[in-house]
Each structure stands twice: as structure tokens, then as C-alpha cells.
Design a protein around this motif. Sequence first.
Motif, PDB file in Angstrom:
ATOM      1  N   LEU A   1       0.830  -1.204   0.000  1.00 46.98           N
ATOM      2  CA  LEU A   1       0.000   0.000   0.000  1.00 46.98           C
ATOM      3  C   LEU A   1       0.866   1.255   0.000  1.00 46.98           C
ATOM      4  O   LEU A   1       0.596   2.211  -0.752  1.00 46.98           O
ATOM      5  CB  LEU A   1      -0.917  -0.014   1.226  1.00 46.98           C
ATOM      6  N   CYS A   2       1.900   1.264   0.821  1.00 51.25           N
ATOM      7  CA  CYS A   2       2.790   2.429   0.883  1.00 51.25           C
ATOM      8  C   CYS A   2       3.498   2.648  -0.452  1.00 51.25           C
ATOM      9  O   CYS A   2       3.664   3.789  -0.905  1.00 51.25           O
ATOM     10  CB  CYS A   2       3.816   2.240   1.998  1.00 51.25           C
TER      11      CYS A   2
ATOM     12  N   GLN B   1       4.132   5.753  -5.429  1.00 48.77           N
ATOM     13  CA  GLN B   1       4.275   5.860  -6.872  1.00 48.77           C
ATOM     14  C   GLN B   1       3.136   6.631  -7.526  1.00 48.77           C
ATOM     15  O   GLN B   1       3.366   7.429  -8.441  1.00 48.77           O
ATOM     16  CB  GLN B   1       4.367   4.451  -7.478  1.00 48.77           C
ATOM     17  N   LYS B   2       1.901   6.387  -7.062  1.00 46.48           N
ATOM     18  CA  LYS B   2       0.741   6.954  -7.741  1.00 46.48           C
ATOM     19  C   LYS B   2       0.288   8.295  -7.166  1.00 46.48           C
ATOM     20  O   LYS B   2      -0.291   9.102  -7.879  1.00 46.48           O
ATOM     21  CB  LYS B   2      -0.434   5.971  -7.669  1.00 46.48           C
TER      22      LYS B   2
ATOM     23  N   ASP C   1       4.512  15.379  -6.009  1.00 47.82           N
ATOM     24  CA  ASP C   1       5.778  15.824  -6.588  1.00 47.82           C
ATOM     25  C   ASP C   1       5.553  16.679  -7.822  1.00 47.82           C
ATOM     26  O   ASP C   1       6.196  17.728  -7.992  1.00 47.82           O
ATOM     27  CB  ASP C   1       6.647  14.610  -6.945  1.00 47.82           C
ATOM     28  N   LYS C   2       4.636  16.245  -8.725  1.00 50.56           N
ATOM     29  CA  LYS C   2       4.366  17.029  -9.934  1.00 50.56           C
ATOM     30  C   LYS C   2       3.781  18.407  -9.585  1.00 50.56           C
ATOM     31  O   LYS C   2       4.099  19.405 -10.215  1.00 50.56           O
ATOM     32  CB  LYS C   2       3.389  16.261 -10.835  1.00 50.56           C
ATOM     33  N   SER C   3       2.906  18.422  -8.555  1.00 54.01           N
ATOM     34  CA  SER C   3       2.317  19.695  -8.145  1.00 54.01           C
ATOM     35  C   SER C   3       3.390  20.649  -7.642  1.00 54.01           C
ATOM     36  O   SER C   3       3.397  21.842  -7.978  1.00 54.01           O
ATOM     37  CB  SER C   3       1.268  19.461  -7.059  1.00 54.01           C
ATOM     38  N   MET C   4       4.299  20.139  -6.829  1.00 48.30           N
ATOM     39  CA  MET C   4       5.371  20.990  -6.316  1.00 48.30           C
ATOM     40  C   MET C   4       6.292  21.473  -7.438  1.00 48.30           C
ATOM     41  O   MET C   4       6.738  22.621  -7.441  1.00 48.30           O
ATOM     42  CB  MET C   4       6.183  20.221  -5.265  1.00 48.30           C
ATOM     43  N   GLN C   5       6.553  20.570  -8.400  1.00 53.70           N
ATOM     44  CA  GLN C   5       7.389  20.971  -9.531  1.00 53.70           C
ATOM     45  C   GLN C   5       6.688  22.041 -10.373  1.00 53.70           C
ATOM     46  O   GLN C   5       7.329  22.980 -10.860  1.00 53.70           O
ATOM     47  CB  GLN C   5       7.717  19.751 -10.388  1.00 53.70           C
ATOM     48  N   ALA C   6       5.358  21.904 -10.531  1.00 53.88           N
ATOM     49  CA  ALA C   6       4.613  22.908 -11.310  1.00 53.88           C
ATOM     50  C   ALA C   6       4.658  24.261 -10.616  1.00 53.88           C
ATOM     51  O   ALA C   6       4.820  25.305 -11.277  1.00 53.88           O
ATOM     52  CB  ALA C   6       3.168  22.444 -11.488  1.00 53.88           C
ATOM     53  N   VAL C   7       4.500  24.262  -9.311  1.00 52.65           N
ATOM     54  CA  VAL C   7       4.585  25.525  -8.569  1.00 52.65           C
ATOM     55  C   VAL C   7       5.953  26.158  -8.773  1.00 52.65           C
ATOM     56  O   VAL C   7       6.089  27.376  -8.973  1.00 52.65           O
ATOM     57  CB  VAL C   7       4.314  25.268  -7.067  1.00 52.65           C
TER      58      VAL C   7
END
Length: 633
Positions: A567-568, A573-574, A581-587
Motif C-alpha cells: 500500500l505504501c 508511486q501513484k 511531486d508534480k504539483s510541487m514541480q509545477a509551482v
Amino acid sequence: MGWVDSIDIGTFACLLFVVLFAPLLGTIVAGVLGTRGKIVGVGWFNSFCILLSFLASVVLGFSVLQGVSFSVSLFDWIVSGSFAVDFGFSLDMITAVMIVVISLVSLLVHIYSIGYMHDDEGFNRYFSFLSGFVFSMMFLVLSDNFLGLFVGWEGVGVCSYLLIGFWYHKHSANFAAMEAFISNRIADLGMLLGIFLLFWSFGTLNFQEIFSAIRGDEMQLSSSILSWAGILLFIGAMGKSAQFPLHTWLANAMEGPTPVSALIHAATMVTAGVYLIVRAHPIYMEIPHIGEAIAYLGAFVALFAASMALVNRDLKRIIAYSTLSQLGYMFVAAGLGAYWIALFHLFTHAFFKSLLFLGAGNVMHAMHDGLDITRMGRLVRPLKYTMIFMLIGNLALCGIPPFAGYFSKDLILEFSFNTEYKVLWGLLVFGAFLTAFYSFRLFMLVFFSPKSSEAYAIDHPHEARPLMFYAMLPLAVLAIVAGVFYDPIISALKYIAVFEMPHGHLSAESLAGIALGASCLGIIVAFFKYKNFTYTPSRNFFYTLLSQQYYIPKLYELLFSKAFGVLCRVLWQKIEILVFDKSMQAVGKVMMWLSAMCAYLQNGNISSVLRLMVFGILLLLLSLLVSQLVFVR
């Protein structure tokens, strides 16, 4: 009242504080010196602190037998709106029995540990943890409210974690410490919810106030609320006393030093669950259906643990399973309402089970920490004094008269039979047979059976240091004579609640004879099976099932450890990588773009600034023109 009349309550309160805080003094002193090299004086100083606690406990115990009971509050602990808890402690017969047992066994274990841990680099640290555990246990049993009990409850959990994982360089010790800690935290959540429910229902956490309200005629609380409170409290007891299904941590906890097992996993912490049921007996008297379920679970655990001890080869684990089995007996008594018999078996069990663990420590000392009983044998001559002590402990465990276990265990069997719970009685009698068999299986394989070809290559095994035997001697004596304390203990407990042994179709002598016959049969079978026994690995289904602990640890690993790991991994991964991670990179990218745009405004070029000013003026004029057109319309 005699000499008690000449002592005021203030003096008794001072003695109570000596019982409680003397171990804390030892903890602090040893803790300050914890990073230094071994100082033998630390062990003796901490033992002296426990001696003070024991002497004060004995005086308080005798005073309780004379009818003394009191409560004392040091100060207001928490006051928040309607929630108020005092930093208070109390003394009654239940408390007196517990503090005498805890302080006496702790004193002897401290003295034994001076010899056992003689060459260990963590000598000072060990005694700091050990005395800290004693302080936490005293806090647990002396508190006059559920919150104080819970603080002590968590304190013994922390100290148990530190002591089980004392040799932290070993992976197995770290795993065992974490398993014990996490298992108990899961159960403690249930206990904490039960405490919240009691406060929500009664508006207080003080024992006497809650119990008085329950006993009162005007109580309007529904039985379902009390049932839930009883269930939640018992969940906490299940974790601390390692009852199924939260039992797996106890056997693995043998990774700690052997004196730790004698103190924590035989005489004190694992019996805290039984103490909780006995302390909260007014609640459980109102919900007998819950008590009946506790009794049936206890009977199951008594057989369940005994069956695993039948085939286990680890010296300390066998004794640990024995502890688990005997805790099942105590829960049967407490669940059926024989709270004082449960407390009395707790009292006697502490002495002979501690004796067995310390005897195991002597055997380990001779075997250079070897634990496989099938690789021992013929140790009766080099370890004859240890053999005598372990024989006394085993006879007491099996309930052979006149040893202590005979008096307490047979009372549980008699009570279960006379209260028409004959199924429980039958299970416990069978449990007595299994107890005798695995106890003397261990005894014969260690001391009398021939050595196998795989025996430990130790040319001259020898006895432990004399100091360790001096610490074991009082336990051996008490394992023989502790049963004589039944009458004064039960008589004093009647000040709290009346208790009478019910009468059935069979006399007490007949029931004792049946139980004794079962135990003697187990001893005889073990003697003839193992007197000339040579170990050969068995591959039959039942042996494998029992040696693998019914595959429950593997099932837990599959359902919880591995499933939780999967589960972890999926969440990582998902969710973490793809979303967070993608959200932080977009910011970050947006901010970099904005900074690049703003950097154009601050490049220091006069021509660029003038162009921007002209562009701004034109934009302002355009906006004014648009607003005028809109306004005119």
C-alpha cells in the motif's frame, strides 16, 4: 489496630511516596552516569532505592491488613473547564498486593542483574531503564484515577521497549522491541477510548467516584455504555498481557536480557492487564456477559500458549509461553467474577515464574548464551543448584502441593467448576496436564537427557556467581510458601467487596485431586519420554503447525507488514510522485517564469524603463476610454 493507631495518615502518605519515588531517584542517578563506563556502585545504589521502596511497601501492606486505606493528592494535575484530574494516589488491598510483589521481585532482579550484567558495557544504562520501569509500574498501580493509570501504563511500555531492545546492535532485538511497542500502542488506543467514554459518561476519571456512581441506586447509565467501556478497557489489557490475537510480541520479547524477562514478562508488566480488570471490577460486575467472554478467551489462551510450548526448543520462549498460559488462567478467574482469586494467582505466579526465568539465566550463563534445550542435557551435576531452583519453580507452576501454585491455580479450577462453567474447568484441567508436560520436558532435556551430537561444545559448564543465587533464594522460598498468604489476602480484600467460594457437587478435595492427577500424569509422561531422549527433527503436521506458532506470525506479516508495504509503495508511486511531486514541480516552474518576467522590469536599462512607462500610460489611457464609453451608454 495495634501499632497502626500510633501512625497518622501523613506518615503513611510519606511511605507511599517512598514506594513511588525511590525508584525514580535510582533512574535519574543511573541515567546521568549512563554514558560513562561501568560503575558497580550504580547497581548497588539502585538496588538500595528499590530496597527502600520494598520496606515501605511491607509496612503499608501490614497496615492495610489492619484496615488502613487512604488517598492523597499532591496537587491539581489538569484543570480545564469541567475536566479536572488530581496528581493523586491511593492505597487499598489491591494496591498493597501489587506494590509488595513489584518491589520484592524488582529488588531481587536488581541484585541478580549486578552479577548477570557484570561484563556488559551498558551496565549503567541498563539499571536506569530497569529502575525507570519500576517507577512507571508503581505509578500505574498507585494512581487513584484512570489518567494516572494510563500514564504509568505508557511508561512501562516505553521502558519495556528500551529493555527488550537493550542490545540494539542486534537486528532481532530491535525488531522485537518495535513489535512489542507497536502491538501495545494498538491496544492502548482502545484503552484510551474506554477512558474517554468513562469521562463522557461520569464526568470524572477518579476510581472511587466512578465506582460509587456505578454502585449507586440513582445511576441512569445504560448497560451498553458500560459494556463498551469494559470492552475498550479490556482491549488495552489484551495488549499489555499479550492475549490473543495480540500475543506474538511476548515470545519475541525474550531478546532482552533475562532478568528483564523475569521482571517485566513474568511478574509485573504482563500482569498489568489482570490488575486493570481487578481494579475496574465494579464495572465488570455490571456486565457479566463481557466477563464471560473474557473468561472463555482466557481459557483459549491457556491452551493455545501451552500447545506452542510443547514443541518449542528455545529455553526462554517456553517459559514465556508458560507465562502467557498462566495469564489465561488469571483472566478466567477475573472474567467469572473471582477477582481476588485472579489477584492471588498473580501474587504466587510472580515468584515461581521469576524464579524460572532467573534459573534460565543461569543455564544461559553456563551455555554461553545458548538457548536450544535439545543441545543441552546432562547439566544436573555442573548446575545442581540451578536444577534445584528450577525444580521448585516447575513444581509450583504445575500446582503440586505444597508449592504456591497448588493453592492459587486450584482455586481457579474449583471456582470455574462450582459456577457451572464445567467446559472451562475441563479446558483448564487439560491445560494443567499440558503445563506439567512441557515444564518437565524442558527440565529433563536441560538437566537429565543424554547430550546429542549437536550439543553445545562447552567442556566445563559452571554455575553462576553466588550473588545471583542469593537473589534467587527468596524467590525459591516464596515459590514454596506463598500459598499460606491466601487467608489474610482474601480477608483483607473483603473490605473492598464480599467474596465467597461457591459450592458444587464435588468437594474441593475431589477437584484438587483431579487437577493434581492431571499434573502428575503430565510429569510422568514427560519423565519417561525424555529421560533417555535423543533429539531427531520431526516433520509431522502437528509438530510443524505448533513450531510455526500456528503460522500466525507469518499471517500477520502477510496481512499487515507486506500488505502495508505494498500500500505504501502504491501511494508513493501513484500519489506522492504523480500528484504531490508534480504539483510541487509545477509551482516551482510557475515561480521561475514569474521571476523571469519580473527580472525584465529590474534590468537597469533606462530605455527599457521608458518604454515600459510609455506602454503603461497608453494602457491607462485605453482603460479610461473604455470606461467612458461604457459609462455613456
